[in-house]
Design a protein around this motif. Structure first.
Motif, mmCIF file in Angstrom:
data_model
loop_
_atom_site.group_PDB
_atom_site.id
_atom_site.type_symbol
_atom_site.label_atom_id
_atom_site.label_comp_id
_atom_site.label_asym_id
_atom_site.label_seq_id
_atom_site.Cartn_x
_atom_site.Cartn_y
_atom_site.Cartn_z
ATOM 1 N N THR A 71 -1.871 -0.465 1.431
ATOM 2 C CA THR A 71 -1.873 0.802 0.896
ATOM 3 C C THR A 71 -2.395 1.889 1.754
ATOM 4 O OG1 THR A 71 -4.193 0.774 0.196
ATOM 5 C CG2 THR A 71 -2.539 -0.323 -1.565
ATOM 6 N N LEU A 80 -4.398 4.071 3.700
ATOM 7 C CA LEU A 80 -6.116 4.098 4.261
ATOM 8 C C LEU A 80 -6.750 5.178 4.369
ATOM 9 C CD1 LEU A 80 -5.566 1.386 7.035
ATOM 10 C CD2 LEU A 80 -5.987 0.753 4.613
ATOM 11 N N HIS A 124 -11.171 3.081 2.016
ATOM 12 C CA HIS A 124 -10.460 3.014 0.742
ATOM 13 C C HIS A 124 -9.082 2.811 1.087
ATOM 14 C CE1 HIS A 124 -9.309 5.851 -2.845
ATOM 15 N NE2 HIS A 124 -9.127 4.841 -3.040
ATOM 16 N N GLY A 125 -8.784 1.628 0.393
ATOM 17 C CA GLY A 125 -7.104 1.195 0.744
ATOM 18 C C GLY A 125 -7.429 -0.056 1.357
ATOM 19 N N GLY A 126 -6.380 -0.608 1.441
ATOM 20 C CA GLY A 126 -6.085 -2.158 2.304
ATOM 21 C C GLY A 126 -4.899 -2.927 1.765
ATOM 22 N N ALA A 147 -2.569 -4.562 -0.680
ATOM 23 C CA ALA A 147 -2.214 -4.227 -2.106
ATOM 24 C C ALA A 147 -2.878 -5.375 -3.066
ATOM 25 C CB ALA A 147 -1.114 -4.172 -2.282
ATOM 26 N N ASN A 196 -7.685 -3.959 -0.893
ATOM 27 C CA ASN A 196 -7.979 -2.756 -1.319
ATOM 28 C C ASN A 196 -9.138 -2.587 -2.461
ATOM 29 O OD1 ASN A 196 -7.864 0.055 -1.996
ATOM 30 N ND2 ASN A 196 -5.798 -0.051 -3.006
#
Ligand SMILES: Cc1cc2nc3c(=O)[nH]c(=O)nc-3n(C[C@H](O)[C@H](O)[C@H](O)COP(=O)(O)OP(=O)(O)OC[C@H]3O[C@@H](n4cnc5c(N)ncnc54)[C@H](O)[C@@H]3O)c2cc1C
Length: 396
Positions: free
Chosen positions: A182, A184, A339-341, A343, A368
């Motif tokens: 996703t 980042l 924040h994110g990573g 999926a 994430n």
């Protein structure tokens, strides 16, 4: 012999490797770490004390990822993680709001205990060894076009704090295996504001902070630090993940324990004191008092008694809602987490195995998942590592 590759010798990678190898000494567990030493980041956590977990942690703390993390966080709840660390030889103590630290009060204890547990268990560790490529060939994971393994665990962390070895480039490994990553963004970091007054630099004030971003309001209370770029401190860091790309504002209530009317009444009952700066300095630090007066177009040496009663109300309003226009958040260099990573929809949350790639697992910040300040992010690293180790054990 069955072989398992662990990409990343940080919190989650080392915890996974130890948990697996302790239970199955007969298999080969190899950790690849790009830094000269494993667990480098741990040493800077919790200001060098390592806020290792939070005793109050529940799935709901993990924002949008709460349903995904539930099996790991409930199965490897804080007390269970504490017991696992106790078995390894690390004792914890708890502070306010459930924050747990090593009883030694030093992050070095965590590094020492985990590293020696890995050594005792017989985990192979290759330091100074970045994993640059991974591919699946004939059912095995080929790493750096060299060695191949039956299982692979990606524990490469996120994009926050690149000096610690996590610059986000390792998300390419997921992509190489067809797994979506996703967008980042930095979280648990400072907030940059427009025209930050230089006079406030260095000030710390207990505030109720409200961020308005993307049509939503988010509130945190605690000590705010004023810097040349903007604001920081725990409440601000907590709010940073909610700053979107659009317009945002941060409003500080500098005296959350008093109402606007109470402040107004106090100011009026002390208006015999002068100048105005002195009336305010009994309730605010001098720099903040002078700033509030400037915002209200009052000179700090103007006699307070000469001001209209509306002015007292205006000053009280300014104290209760100092508004800053947010220009963004500080970058990954200053962020504690990502924040994110990878999926979450790509992974089975009961096992942390990739849905499309058999025998591939992901743990820790590479996924994430992010939590607030207070031991929740390391807590996730441990819980996810132990669940993934348990899942691999079941596959053997
Ligand atoms: C300053 C700071 C303070 C923090 N304080 C706290 C705290 O007190 N409490 C808390 O809960 N959280 C804290 N955090 C967050 C916490 O440290 C992380 O969320 C946690 O370490 C994530 O664990 P991880 O194993 O997923 O990743 P990491 O600990 O980041 O480990 C990833 C490892 O993988 C290695 N690596 C990456 N790519 C490759 C590759 N291609 N090949 C080989 N190796 C690779 C990296 O070098 C790194 O060693 C803090 C973070 C920072 C930056």
């Amino acid at each position: 012999m069955i072989s398992v590759a662990v990409i990343g010798g940080g919190a989650s990678g080392m915890a996974f490797a130890v948990a697996l190898k302790q239970k199955r000494p007969d298999i080969e567990v190899t950790v690849f770490e790009k830094n000269p030493k494993v667990l480098k980041k741990i040493l800077v956590t919790g200001n060098g004390r390592c806020n290792i977990l939070n005793f109050d942690a529940v799935a709901e703390n993990y924002f949008e990822a709460c349903e995904f993390v539930r099996p790991a966080v409930e199965k490897y709840a804080p007390k269970k993680t504490e017991a696992i660390f106790r078995d390894m030889g690390l004792l914890l103590m708890s502070e306010q709001e459930g924050r747990a630290y090593p009883i030694s009060q030093t992050a070095a204890s965590v590094v020492c205990v985990l590293s020696s547990a890995a050594e005792r268990a017989g985990v192979k560790v290759f330091t100074d060894t970045p994993v640059k490529s991974i591919k699946k060939s004939q059912g095995r994971f080929v790493i750096n076009n060299d060695k191949s393994f039956d299982f692979a665990v990606i524990a490469c962390g996120g994009a926050a704090a690149p000096k610690q070895g996590t610059d986000g480039s390792s998300f390419e490994l997921f992509k190489a295996l067809g797994i979506r990553v996703t967008e980042l963004s930095p979280a648990l970091t400072g907030i940059c504001v427009k025209d930050m007054p230089f006079s406030l630099k260095g000030l710390r004030q207990y505030c109720k902070c409200t961020v308005f971003s993307n049509e939503k309001e988010y509130v945190e209370t605690g000590e705010v630090q004023f810097n040349d770029y903007g604001l920081s401190g725990i409440p601000i860091m907590q709010l940073s993940r909610f700053i979107g790309k659009g317009k945002a504002t941060a409003t500080l209530d500098c005296l959350p324990s008093l109402t606007k009317n109470e402040i107004t009444a106090f100011l009026q009952s002390h208006k015999f004191r002068e100048p105005s700066g002195d009336v305010l300095c009994g309730i605010l630090p001098r720099a903040l008092a002078n700033f509030v007066l400037r915002e209200c177009n009052v000179k700090k040496d103007e006699p307070f008694a000469s001001l209209s009663s509306d002015k007292a109300l205006q000053i009280a309003s300014a104290i209760k809602s100092l508004k800053f226009s947010v220009t963004g958040v500080r970058g990954f260099d200053f962020a504690q987490v990502t924040h994110g990573g990878a999926a979450l929809s790509e992974f089975d949350n009961n096992t942390l195995e990739a849905k499309k790639v058999k025998h591939l697992y992901a743990v820790g910040e590479a996924l994430n998942v992010d939590g607030p300040c207070g031991g929740y992010n390391l807590g996730w690293a441990w819980s996810s590592a132990f669940l993934a180790a348990e899942s691999v054990l079941k596959e053997l």
